[in-house]
Write a protein that holds these residues in place. Structure first.
Motif, mmCIF file in Angstrom:
data_model
loop_
_atom_site.group_PDB
_atom_site.id
_atom_site.type_symbol
_atom_site.label_atom_id
_atom_site.label_comp_id
_atom_site.label_asym_id
_atom_site.label_seq_id
_atom_site.Cartn_x
_atom_site.Cartn_y
_atom_site.Cartn_z
ATOM 1 N N ARG A 127 0.949 4.040 -2.897
ATOM 2 C CA ARG A 127 0.752 5.448 -2.573
ATOM 3 C C ARG A 127 1.852 6.296 -3.221
ATOM 4 O O ARG A 127 1.580 7.353 -3.801
ATOM 5 C CB ARG A 127 0.744 5.649 -1.056
ATOM 6 N N ALA B 26 0.839 -1.202 0.000
ATOM 7 C CA ALA B 26 0.000 0.000 0.000
ATOM 8 C C ALA B 26 0.869 1.245 0.000
ATOM 9 O O ALA B 26 0.567 2.223 -0.697
ATOM 10 C CB ALA B 26 -0.933 -0.009 1.204
ATOM 11 N N GLY B 27 1.956 1.226 0.759
ATOM 12 C CA GLY B 27 2.876 2.361 0.774
ATOM 13 C C GLY B 27 3.517 2.574 -0.587
ATOM 14 O O GLY B 27 3.662 3.706 -1.060
ATOM 15 N N THR C 137 1.389 9.112 -6.195
ATOM 16 C CA THR C 137 1.913 10.464 -6.025
ATOM 17 C C THR C 137 2.766 10.848 -7.229
ATOM 18 O O THR C 137 2.651 11.959 -7.760
ATOM 19 C CB THR C 137 2.733 10.564 -4.721
#
Length: 99
Positions: free
Chosen positions: A62, A58-59, A66
């Protein structure tokens, strides 16, 4: 017609059979509970391991989103500049003809 007679000995045998049956059932239930406990603990450990992996992914997603957002913003700015330059060129051409 035969009549069944329940002697004390036969009643004792029946009671022992029932006791033995319940003892086996109790043992089976204990074994099943132990097996379920072991399996649930294994599943719990597996889920905990996977949740850490999912957090990492998930990181990473993300960060990718971005970066993608930044690229889309840069593309939007480039398109705005190209279209603006085109309009300015058209306006300049119109003004040049009129002069």
């Amino acid at each position: 017609m035969e009549r069944a007679a329940w002697t004390d000995e036969r009643l004792d045998d029946l009671a022992e059979t029932v006791r033995t049956g319940f003892a086996r059932t109790d043992q089976d239930i204990r074994e099943l509970r132990a097996e379920m406990h072991t399996e649930f603990a294994s599943i719990h450990r597996e889920i905990r391991g996977e949740s850490g992996s999912l957090r990492y992914e998930a990181g990473a997603l993300r960060a990718d989103f971005t970066a993608l957002r930044a690229e889309v913003d840069a593309l939007r700015l480039t398109i705005f500049r190209v279209v603006g330059a085109g309009f300015l060129g058209i306006i300049a051409a119109i003004l040049a003809r009129g002069a």
